[in-house]
Design a protein around this motif. Sequence first.
Motif, PDB file in Angstrom:
ATOM      1  N   SER A 154      25.173  55.038 -17.111  1.00  0.00           N
ATOM      2  CA  SER A 154      25.108  56.114 -17.609  1.00  0.00           C
ATOM      3  C   SER A 154      24.887  57.203 -16.424  1.00  0.00           C
ATOM      4  O   SER A 154      23.518  56.720 -16.313  1.00  0.00           O
ATOM      5  CB  SER A 154      25.466  57.056 -18.697  1.00  0.00           C
ATOM      6  OG  SER A 154      23.755  56.702 -19.100  1.00  0.00           O
TER       7      SER A 154
ATOM      8  N   ASP B 214      29.458  58.790 -21.603  1.00  0.00           N
ATOM      9  CA  ASP B 214      29.820  57.861 -20.348  1.00  0.00           C
ATOM     10  C   ASP B 214      31.199  58.103 -19.647  1.00  0.00           C
ATOM     11  O   ASP B 214      31.827  57.936 -18.899  1.00  0.00           O
ATOM     12  CB  ASP B 214      29.795  56.628 -21.639  1.00  0.00           C
ATOM     13  CG  ASP B 214      28.613  56.073 -21.472  1.00  0.00           C
ATOM     14  OD1 ASP B 214      27.562  56.509 -20.680  1.00  0.00           O
ATOM     15  OD2 ASP B 214      28.432  55.101 -22.541  1.00  0.00           O
TER      16      ASP B 214
ATOM     17  N   THR C  77      33.586  53.140 -17.663  1.00  0.00           N
ATOM     18  CA  THR C  77      32.904  53.678 -17.565  1.00  0.00           C
ATOM     19  C   THR C  77      32.039  53.730 -16.377  1.00  0.00           C
ATOM     20  O   THR C  77      31.518  54.295 -15.702  1.00  0.00           O
ATOM     21  CB  THR C  77      32.626  54.380 -18.950  1.00  0.00           C
ATOM     22  OG1 THR C  77      31.758  53.043 -19.329  1.00  0.00           O
ATOM     23  CG2 THR C  77      33.729  54.476 -19.467  1.00  0.00           C
TER      24      THR C  77
END
Length: 231
Positions: free
Chosen positions: A34, A91, A140
């Motif tokens: 992330s 995220d 993501t």
Amino acid sequence: MPDWLEVALRTLMAVVILFVLTRLLGKRQVSQLSLFEYITGISIGNLAAYLSLDTDSNWVIGVVALAVWVSVSLGMEFLQLKSKKARDLLDGKARVIIQNGKILEENMKKERITSDELLEMLRMKNAFNLSQVEFAIMDTSGELNVLLKKEYLPITPSDIKLPVNAEHFSMAVIMDGKVMENSLKQVGLNRNWLDAKLDQLGTSLDKIYFAQVDSQNKLYLDPYEDSLKAH
């Protein structure tokens, strides 16, 4: 203490601390990080360099800074495990790019990807013809996952009701030229079987770099001379 020796000791200590803290943070590929984890990785690397080279500062301060960064990152990870809202916030969310064969231009703008980039990502998924794509979603991690239309999906044994045997994990039985005795036991074989198999193939252990056995006891060999065999 000479400066070079202090730097050497600080660097060694930084490597050990960094290894321990990185293990705590778990395993992720760069593409799976992330934004916060990416920033954390850069910051931890910079702090480790500071800890190694800044001989005028107290090394304890650098260790404390590293510990704080790792603690915050671990806290974020536990929060994400417990809360869907936290995962969405940190995220982001997966976004549909192609639905029912139609490109969703607004979602492309939100993900800031161009048509050329979309086509490139589709090609990476072996989808060279946009008309064959039923669904595509941007995860993501930034990876595009693609579902082809049903008529373009490969046929599987279940589609034609073909019975198949269960496939098991293949086991390496020779690695770096050394026999893996425990691996042989796990697949129900022994050293005598391996020696007999090698003798049958007209080779010997000293000529084999790597060997693997599959669920049907089929032996794959990779000799040192870089010729491949499967028996």
